[in-house]
Design an enzyme around this catalytic site. Structure first.
Site, mmCIF file in Angstrom:
data_model
loop_
_atom_site.group_PDB
_atom_site.id
_atom_site.type_symbol
_atom_site.label_atom_id
_atom_site.label_comp_id
_atom_site.label_asym_id
_atom_site.label_seq_id
_atom_site.Cartn_x
_atom_site.Cartn_y
_atom_site.Cartn_z
ATOM 1 N N LYS A 112 -1.025 4.812 1.803
ATOM 2 C CA LYS A 112 -1.578 6.099 1.377
ATOM 3 C C LYS A 112 -2.497 6.661 2.474
ATOM 4 C CE LYS A 112 -1.655 4.358 -3.393
ATOM 5 N NZ LYS A 112 -2.461 4.316 -4.635
ATOM 6 N N ARG A 172 -5.625 -5.039 -0.854
ATOM 7 C CA ARG A 172 -6.722 -4.324 -1.512
ATOM 8 C C ARG A 172 -7.970 -5.194 -1.572
ATOM 9 N NH1 ARG A 172 -2.769 -2.050 -6.269
ATOM 10 N NH2 ARG A 172 -2.236 -0.026 -5.354
ATOM 11 N N ASN A 179 -7.020 2.964 -2.735
ATOM 12 C CA ASN A 179 -6.719 1.534 -2.642
ATOM 13 C C ASN A 179 -5.573 1.241 -1.678
ATOM 14 O OD1 ASN A 179 -4.650 2.563 -4.109
ATOM 15 N ND2 ASN A 179 -5.045 1.386 -5.974
ATOM 16 N N HIS A 234 0.720 1.704 -2.133
ATOM 17 C CA HIS A 234 1.522 1.785 -3.353
ATOM 18 C C HIS A 234 2.678 0.817 -3.196
ATOM 19 C CE1 HIS A 234 4.049 3.226 -6.624
ATOM 20 N NE2 HIS A 234 5.048 3.113 -5.773
ATOM 21 N N GLU A 277 12.084 5.492 -6.855
ATOM 22 C CA GLU A 277 11.086 5.898 -5.854
ATOM 23 C C GLU A 277 11.689 5.975 -4.450
ATOM 24 O OE1 GLU A 277 7.318 3.866 -8.279
ATOM 25 O OE2 GLU A 277 7.911 3.079 -6.329
HETATM 26 P P1 IDP Z 1 -0.886 0.554 -8.949
HETATM 27 O O1 IDP Z 1 -0.936 1.413 -7.704
HETATM 28 O O2 IDP Z 1 -1.632 -0.742 -8.754
HETATM 29 O O3 IDP Z 1 0.508 0.360 -9.487
HETATM 30 P P2 IDP Z 1 -1.325 2.403 -11.173
HETATM 31 O O4 IDP Z 1 -1.969 2.031 -12.464
HETATM 32 O O5 IDP Z 1 0.161 2.633 -11.186
HETATM 33 O O6 IDP Z 1 -1.742 1.315 -10.082
HETATM 34 O O7 IDP Z 1 -2.056 3.721 -10.668
HETATM 35 C C1 IDP Z 1 -1.521 4.467 -9.605
HETATM 36 C C2 IDP Z 1 -2.640 4.832 -8.668
HETATM 37 O O8 IDP Z 1 -3.537 5.705 -9.348
HETATM 38 C C3 IDP Z 1 -3.531 3.668 -8.221
HETATM 39 O O9 IDP Z 1 -2.970 2.960 -7.135
HETATM 40 C C4 IDP Z 1 -4.803 4.371 -7.854
HETATM 41 O O10 IDP Z 1 -4.704 5.014 -6.577
HETATM 42 C C5 IDP Z 1 -4.884 5.446 -8.928
HETATM 43 N N1 IDP Z 1 -5.644 5.030 -10.122
HETATM 44 C C6 IDP Z 1 -5.239 4.172 -11.092
HETATM 45 N N2 IDP Z 1 -6.183 4.045 -12.055
HETATM 46 C C7 IDP Z 1 -7.199 4.838 -11.673
HETATM 47 C C8 IDP Z 1 -8.484 5.142 -12.254
HETATM 48 O O11 IDP Z 1 -8.857 4.635 -13.317
HETATM 49 N N3 IDP Z 1 -9.271 6.020 -11.546
HETATM 50 C C9 IDP Z 1 -8.878 6.599 -10.382
HETATM 51 N N4 IDP Z 1 -7.678 6.346 -9.821
HETATM 52 C C10 IDP Z 1 -6.856 5.480 -10.444
HETATM 53 MG MG MG Z 2 1.805 1.774 -10.326
#
Ligand code: IDP
Ligand code: MG
Length: 149
Positions: free
Chosen positions: A10, A103, A113, A116, A127
Site C-alpha cells: 500500500k 506488520r 499497515n 494487503h 482480486e
Molecule cells: P486485512 O488487510 O488484514 O485483511 P481487513 O479487515 O480486510 O484487514 O481490512 C482491510 C483494511 O482496512 C486493513 O488492512 C486496514 O488497512 C483497514 N482497516 C481494517 N480495520 C480498520 C479499522 O478498524 N480502522 C481503520 N482501518 C481499518
Molecule cells: Mg482483508
C-alpha cells in the site's frame, strides 16, 4: 496445491521505502513472483477492491489511503500461497501483529499497515482479475522448484 495470491504494498510501504524489504520476505519464503507493477489506484479500483468494507466507519478513510499514492501490486504463487501470504503479513492491527511479521516489524497503525493479501483462493482470483490483465502475468519454471516445493 499451488495457489496464487494478490499482494499489495500500500502507499505507506512505497512512501516509507519499505517495498524492497517486504518483497524480499516473499522471495525468501519461496513464493514465485508471477506479476508486478506500480499503480496509482483510481477511486473506482479502490472501491471494488474494498467493496466488502463498504458502510464501515473506516471505509472512506481507507479509500483515501489506498488512493493517496502509488501501490505496488503483485501476484505471488506457490504451495498454499494465500495462507503463507497472510502469515507473512501478520494481524491487521500493526500494534497486535507479532514481531517477525511484516506488520509486526514495521507497522503500528490499524489502517496504515503496509500490505494487503488475499484471504481465500476465491478472493485471490477475483482480486487478481481486478488488478491485472491476464497478459500481465508471466508463467515460467522456477529453477529451484524441486528444492522449495
Ligand atoms: P486485512 O488487510 O488484514 O485483511 P481487513 O479487515 O480486510 O484487514 O481490512 C482491510 C483494511 O482496512 C486493513 O488492512 C486496514 O488497512 C483497514 N482497516 C481494517 N480495520 C480498520 C479499522 O478498524 N480502522 C481503520 N482501518 C481499518
Ligand atoms: Mg482483508
Amino acid at each position: 496445491m499451488s495457489q496464487q495470491t494478490l499482494i499489495l504494498l500500500k502507499p505507506d510501504a512505497v512512501q516509507r521505502r519499505l517495498a524492497g524489504e517486504i518483497i524480499g520476505r516473499f522471495e525468501r519464503k519461496g513464493l514465485r513472483l508471477a506479476g508486478l507493477k506500480l499503480v496509482q489506484a483510481p477511486r473506482e479500483l479502490a472501491e471494488k477492491h474494498y467493496a466488502v468494507h463498504k458502510g464501515k466507519p473506516f471505509y472512506e478513510s481507507l479509500l483515501a489511503f489506498l488512493t493517496s499514492g502509488p501501490t505496488v501490486a503483485m501476484v505471488w504463487e506457490g504451495r498454499e500461497a494465500v495462507v503463507v501470504g497472510r502469515n507473512l503479513m501478520g494481524l491487521t492491527d500493526g500494534a497486535k501483529a507479532p514481531p517477525g511479521t511484516i506488520r509486526g516489524d514495521f507497522a503500528l497503525s490499524v489502517q496504515n499497515n503496509l500490505v494487503h493479501g488475499s484471504d481465500s483462493p476465491e478472493n485471490a482470483a477475483l482480486e487478481i482479475a481486478l488488478w491485472f490483465a491476464p497478459n500481465e502475468l508471466v508463467k515460467y519454471e522456477s529453477v529451484d522448484g524441486k528444492w522449495v516445493g
